[in-house]
Enzyme design. Structure first.
Site, PDB file in Angstrom:
ATOM      1  N   ASP A   1       1.946   4.341   0.664  1.00 38.42           N
ATOM      2  CA  ASP A   1       1.596   5.444   1.567  1.00 38.42           C
ATOM      3  C   ASP A   1       2.812   6.366   1.723  1.00 38.42           C
ATOM      4  O   ASP A   1       3.651   6.426   0.840  1.00 38.42           O
ATOM      5  CB  ASP A   1       1.150   4.875   2.923  1.00 38.42           C
ATOM      6  CG  ASP A   1       2.305   4.212   3.659  1.00 38.42           C
ATOM      7  OD1 ASP A   1       3.282   3.799   2.995  1.00 38.42           O
ATOM      8  OD2 ASP A   1       2.257   4.120   4.902  1.00 38.42           O
TER       9      ASP A   1
ATOM     10  N   ASP B   1       4.691  -5.564   3.604  1.00 39.49           N
ATOM     11  CA  ASP B   1       4.153  -4.232   3.876  1.00 39.49           C
ATOM     12  C   ASP B   1       3.990  -4.008   5.375  1.00 39.49           C
ATOM     13  O   ASP B   1       4.437  -2.998   5.923  1.00 39.49           O
ATOM     14  CB  ASP B   1       2.794  -4.048   3.190  1.00 39.49           C
ATOM     15  CG  ASP B   1       2.199  -2.680   3.493  1.00 39.49           C
ATOM     16  OD1 ASP B   1       2.449  -1.736   2.744  1.00 39.49           O
ATOM     17  OD2 ASP B   1       1.513  -2.557   4.527  1.00 39.49           O
TER      18      ASP B   1
ATOM     19  N   PHE C   1       0.865  -1.180   0.000  1.00 43.27           N
ATOM     20  CA  PHE C   1       0.000   0.000   0.000  1.00 43.27           C
ATOM     21  C   PHE C   1       0.903   1.232   0.000  1.00 43.27           C
ATOM     22  O   PHE C   1       1.591   1.508   0.986  1.00 43.27           O
ATOM     23  CB  PHE C   1      -0.914  -0.043   1.227  1.00 43.27           C
ATOM     24  CG  PHE C   1      -1.355  -1.453   1.499  1.00 43.27           C
ATOM     25  CD1 PHE C   1      -2.031  -2.164   0.510  1.00 43.27           C
ATOM     26  CD2 PHE C   1      -1.010  -2.101   2.671  1.00 43.27           C
ATOM     27  CE1 PHE C   1      -2.374  -3.484   0.692  1.00 43.27           C
ATOM     28  CE2 PHE C   1      -1.354  -3.428   2.870  1.00 43.27           C
ATOM     29  CZ  PHE C   1      -2.032  -4.117   1.885  1.00 43.27           C
TER      30      PHE C   1
HETATM   31  N1  56B Z   1       1.579   0.707   3.822  1.00 38.96           N
HETATM   32  C1  56B Z   1       0.746   0.822   4.831  1.00 38.96           C
HETATM   33  N2  56B Z   1       0.260   2.042   5.175  1.00 38.96           N
HETATM   34  C2  56B Z   1      -0.586   2.112   6.211  1.00 38.96           C
HETATM   35  C3  56B Z   1      -0.990   1.015   6.952  1.00 38.96           C
HETATM   36  C4  56B Z   1      -1.885   1.488   7.925  1.00 38.96           C
HETATM   37  C5  56B Z   1      -2.573   0.738   9.009  1.00 38.96           C
HETATM   38  N3  56B Z   1      -2.860  -0.609   8.682  1.00 38.96           N
HETATM   39  C6  56B Z   1      -3.296  -1.469   9.735  1.00 38.96           C
HETATM   40  C7  56B Z   1      -3.341  -2.849   9.293  1.00 38.96           C
HETATM   41  C8  56B Z   1      -2.771  -3.695  10.197  1.00 38.96           C
HETATM   42  C9  56B Z   1      -2.169  -2.978  11.287  1.00 38.96           C
HETATM   43  O1  56B Z   1      -2.742  -3.343  12.504  1.00 38.96           O
HETATM   44  C10 56B Z   1      -2.349  -1.497  10.910  1.00 38.96           C
HETATM   45  O2  56B Z   1      -2.951  -0.735  11.900  1.00 38.96           O
HETATM   46  C11 56B Z   1      -1.979   2.855   7.758  1.00 38.96           C
HETATM   47  N4  56B Z   1      -1.186   3.221   6.728  1.00 38.96           N
HETATM   48  C12 56B Z   1      -0.843   4.546   6.236  1.00 38.96           C
HETATM   49  O3  56B Z   1       0.220   5.058   7.029  1.00 38.96           O
HETATM   50  C13 56B Z   1       0.136   6.493   7.077  1.00 38.96           C
HETATM   51  C14 56B Z   1      -0.172   6.939   8.469  1.00 38.96           C
HETATM   52  O4  56B Z   1       0.958   7.103   9.193  1.00 38.96           O
HETATM   53  P1  56B Z   1       0.901   8.019  10.542  1.00 38.96           P
HETATM   54  O5  56B Z   1       0.647   9.434  10.071  1.00 38.96           O
HETATM   55  O6  56B Z   1       2.280   7.818  11.158  1.00 38.96           O
HETATM   56  O7  56B Z   1      -0.212   7.454  11.396  1.00 38.96           O
HETATM   57  C15 56B Z   1      -1.050   6.865   6.174  1.00 38.96           C
HETATM   58  O8  56B Z   1      -0.634   7.044   4.837  1.00 38.96           O
HETATM   59  C16 56B Z   1      -1.905   5.613   6.305  1.00 38.96           C
HETATM   60  O9  56B Z   1      -2.838   5.517   5.252  1.00 38.96           O
HETATM   61  C17 56B Z   1      -0.474  -0.273   6.596  1.00 38.96           C
HETATM   62  O10 56B Z   1      -0.746  -1.313   7.188  1.00 38.96           O
HETATM   63  N5  56B Z   1       0.391  -0.292   5.539  1.00 38.96           N
END
Ligand code: 56B
Length: 306
Positions: free
Chosen positions: A215, A283, A213
């Site tokens: 991000d 990821d 993903f």
């Molecule tokens: N690649 C990737 N990006 C992810 C996640 C997740 C949450 N996934 C949940 C799934 C299982 C776990 O238990 C996680 O809680 C959020 N994001 C992204 O991160 C950024 C937020 O950052 P900060 O501002 O520091 O909170 C924002 O772009 C957000 O969209 C992920 O898994 N992978």
């Protein structure tokens, strides 16, 4: 998601500001001997889960709003996930389609128990309305029906979501080509798969088709590992917290090269160490490392996609 994989590879092969370093990928893979640390979904203990359709509704709303937290230095994804969880525990109908259709900015803030306007709040409200209206119009008001319509296919679910909900159409134009990254649609599938442990609403026979993903956290970790190299002016912009224009070559390259680099990493681990690793596994590992490292500087783009 062939379209994501193929367009990310296309960008990586023509990239001008960001380079994927294959040698560093090999080094990183050898260093861990192909053993990607296993990170459990909800390792933080912040998500709502009741093993039923309300969880699906929760995850869909969560991923409709899962973007751009950084403009408020105190706001993180955790606040969104736990805020929606608490709201649902207080009032089981808080995320019903007819409620989603009508939330205002101040009501959304109140729902999340957030004391001030959210970043790009008007867009968050518009996206909530879009979700409520389209769930009502096409899916009997329930995200669970949307998931059922996909017949246990991750690719079909992403296609359905991007067809029905324009806010999830995470794409851009790069050197004349359309590039698909579909971050929030893919993360919704991964959240279902993780939360329901590959069963029930989380059963997808083609889960391996999902990429990472794209991000703003994972690219920062890949850069720190030396796997992504940025040209010097891009390094300066990121390290000085300047904003990167949405849709710019730099922005598309950062995201697409991240997807491509992890695809290469996964292929190498699977080939060299005989594994069946998914991009989702890599990821979650990289993301969990990134969010625990407060010192990492990440690129800042005002976007509804990530
Ligand atoms: N690649 C990737 N990006 C992810 C996640 C997740 C949450 N996934 C949940 C799934 C299982 C776990 O238990 C996680 O809680 C959020 N994001 C992204 O991160 C950024 C937020 O950052 P900060 O501002 O520091 O909170 C924002 O772009 C957000 O969209 C992920 O898994 N992978």
């Amino acid at each position: 998601m062939e379209a994501v994989r193929a367009s990310a590879a296309w960008v990586a092969s023509r990239s001008s500001h960001v380079k994927v370093d294959m040698l560093e990928i090999e080094k990183a893979v050898d260093k861990i001997q192909g053993n990607v640390p296993k990170v459990e979904w909800d390792f933080e203990g912040i998500h709502y889960f009741d093993n039923g359709p309300l969880t699906v509704q929760y995850l869909f709303v969560l991923d409709a709003l899962n973007f751009c937290f950084w403009p408020d230095k105190d706001l993180t994804y955790d606040n969104l996930a736990s805020g929606l969880k608490l709201a649902l525990e207080k009032d089981k109908s808080a995320l019903d389609a007819d409620r989603l259709k009508n939330y205002t900015g101040p009501q959304l803030r109140e729902l999340l128990n957030w004391p001030r306007p959210l970043p790009i709040e008007e867009e968050r409200v518009r996206l909530l309305h879009e979700v409520g209206l389209e769930l009502e119009r096409s899916f009997g008001s329930e995200a669970a029906n949307l998931v059922k319509s996909a017949g246990n296919s991750a690719a079909s679910l992403i296609e359905l979501i991007t067809r029905h909900f324009p806010g999830f159409r995470d794409h851009s134009l790069y050197k004349g080509h359309q590039v698909f990254l579909y971050k929030r649609a893919q993360i919704f599938v991964a959240d279902l798969w993780g939360a329901f442990k590959g069963e029930n609403y989380g059963e997808f026979y083609d889960i391996k088709s999902i990429t990472i993903f794209a991000d703003y956290i994972v690219p920062a970790v890949l850069r720190e590992l030396g796997i992504l190299n940025y040209e010097s002016s891009l390094c300066c912009s990121i390290d000085s917290n300047s904003e990167i224009v949405p849709g710019s070559e730099e922005e598309v390259e950062i995201r697409a090269c991240s997807v491509h680099a992890v695809e290469k990493m996964r292929e190498l681990i699977n080939k060299k160490f005989g594994k069946q690793l998914l991009s989702i596994d890599i990821d979650l590992w990289l993301w969990s490392v990134g969010v625990q490292n407060m010192a990492l500087s990440h690129h800042r783009t005002l976007s509804i996609y990530y």
